[in-house]
Write an enzyme that holds these catalytic residues in place. Sequence first.
Site, PDB file in Angstrom:
ATOM      1  N   ASP A   1      60.563  18.483  50.131  1.00 16.33           N
ATOM      2  CA  ASP A   1      59.821  19.399  51.008  1.00 16.33           C
ATOM      3  C   ASP A   1      58.788  20.288  50.325  1.00 16.33           C
ATOM      4  O   ASP A   1      58.100  21.066  50.985  1.00 16.33           O
ATOM      5  CB  ASP A   1      60.820  20.272  51.779  1.00 16.33           C
ATOM      6  CG  ASP A   1      61.749  21.046  50.849  1.00 16.33           C
ATOM      7  OD1 ASP A   1      61.492  21.064  49.622  1.00 16.33           O
ATOM      8  OD2 ASP A   1      62.740  21.623  51.332  1.00 16.33           O
ATOM      9  N   GLY A   2      58.724  20.216  48.994  1.00 18.64           N
ATOM     10  CA  GLY A   2      57.733  21.051  48.299  1.00 18.64           C
ATOM     11  C   GLY A   2      58.152  22.501  48.131  1.00 18.64           C
ATOM     12  O   GLY A   2      57.369  23.327  47.670  1.00 18.64           O
TER      13      GLY A   2
ATOM     14  N   ASP B   1      58.787  13.938  31.991  1.00 24.17           N
ATOM     15  CA  ASP B   1      57.924  14.740  32.868  1.00 24.17           C
ATOM     16  C   ASP B   1      58.247  16.229  32.719  1.00 24.17           C
ATOM     17  O   ASP B   1      57.506  17.074  33.218  1.00 24.17           O
ATOM     18  CB  ASP B   1      58.080  14.303  34.327  1.00 24.17           C
ATOM     19  CG  ASP B   1      59.529  14.265  34.776  1.00 24.17           C
ATOM     20  OD1 ASP B   1      60.317  13.533  34.151  1.00 24.17           O
ATOM     21  OD2 ASP B   1      59.883  14.968  35.740  1.00 24.17           O
TER      22      ASP B   1
END
Length: 542
Positions: free
Chosen positions: A141-142, A286
Amino acid sequence: MPVADLAELRWDNSFTRELPPDANTANRVRQVHGAAYSRVMPTPTEAPELIAVAAELLEMFGLDRDIGDNESFVQAMTGNAVIAGSDPHAMCYGGHQFGNWAGQLGDGRAITLGEVLTAADGRQTLQLKGAGPTPYSRTADGLAVLRSSIREFLCSEAMHHLGVPTTRALSVALTGDKVMRDMFYDGRPALEQGAVVCRVAPSFIRFGNFEIFAARGDIDNLRRLADYTIATCFGELLDSHGIDPTSGPLSKEIHVDWLAEVARRTADMVVAWQRVGFVHGVMNTDNMSIHGLTIDYGPYGWLEDYDPGWTPNTTDASMKRYRFGAQPHIASWNLERLANAIYPLVEEVEPLESALNSYVSRFNETWPQMMADKLGIAGFDPELDQSLIEGLLDLLPRAETDMTLFFRGLAEIDTASPVIDDDELLAPLADAYYLPDQLRGDHRGATVAWLRRYRERVAADGRPDAVRRRAMNSANPRYVLRNYLAQLAIDDAEQGDFALANELLDVLRKPYDEQPEHERFAAKRPDWARTRPGCSMLSCSS
Ligand code: AMP
Ligand code: MG
């Protein structure tokens, strides 16, 4: 004169200016090819409210100390207002997660606002974490929840004050929105409060930014990104070669030298982690900063009882890939992935291997010295002292021994009196043991034997106790962000009380100092925290 308006800062958005943007400007989840980033706006939130601001960062940017009182600052720090001069975007990167190539990841919930040129600290990038979805949000959902945002805010500042290379945090704020999370991954999702952290770093470029171009065979963009990164963030390297970055593509020698520099910085970061007992928890490529900064505070943790096999991350509970004792090796593995990624720029294995060796040589040089600093030995002799260090690291995990308290206690050991009985010898360490009963029989004998050996070594070293103690206390912190302390601050914050979070921020500004008024924050993990989620184990849910 400090300024009270973020728009008055010297914005200079080199990343978006010099690297290729995603041509598609729609904020929809997708694979993004041929681009280093996508422009994207933060999502407005319901009721922004500031929880804490780091005064040091305000100073770094030349911002007014009281800027937190300005509504426009709160709006900007939660993505509700776009700062004139900024250029919000999300970066495209990939990564190896838990040892496997995971393809495109990218900033799924981090939106970089842009770069500011500061008076004393050069270029600094501001980024909002938890500011809404981006093209890289994949299935999520960010957003970010309050507990993980407080953990990131406090820990990044604590790490900085401990002298550990890290991204920083300017502010943490509530969004006023609710976020659904299945905290235990047990099918019981619940609504939590949303929050945004404003992170700060020279850049947020990760190993994965290079890996994604390499994986896609996009060598032009790989070269552009590498040359940009070196010219913008590793200027000293070009200076040392007398190279003008505007004179065209950089040579393979420069690329190799740069990898060696990244390797050395990464080694320094990991040695600092091992010194203070920090476990990152998710060392995927990452989550590896090209600057050698600790980045992406997720399910991290602090060693309480010294256990090299410990990881706070429940997702990694069976493999323990990212356990404390494995961090030095994993960093090296990650650097190999970076070397593979830039291979097309060098096209020779041997120089890349030799650059990677810089990690090993730097680590082998600094780790023993770091341990000698922890033990307070001035005339450190690797030959002589290696077995002393090994003896201790072998001993510590055999009983539940608080790492932080042990080393501060060790500084108090009397090495001046010619004779000392076992009880006196052990007394300064008593507080370090979680289960005092474990300090009986064989373990007690082995501990006393090691301490006597240590006393002899220190005596031969010739430093008076007071001098040794002062030196040790600058390598061994008194205060770290113990897992249970972060949780207590979170418990209060979830009830709208931010006092403890702010008090911890303050105490952790001077982690090596005795702060008698804050003694309770130096206490070892209480029994209630032994098994409580958030205090002992954390999921990746954040
Ligand atoms: P992490 O391991 O937390 O660093 O995250 C791995 C990837 O998942 C990164 O690409 C993140 O941006 C992404 N991610 C993590 N949480 C969220 C979220 N709530 N919404 C969107 N993307 C996320
Ligand atoms: Mg990450």
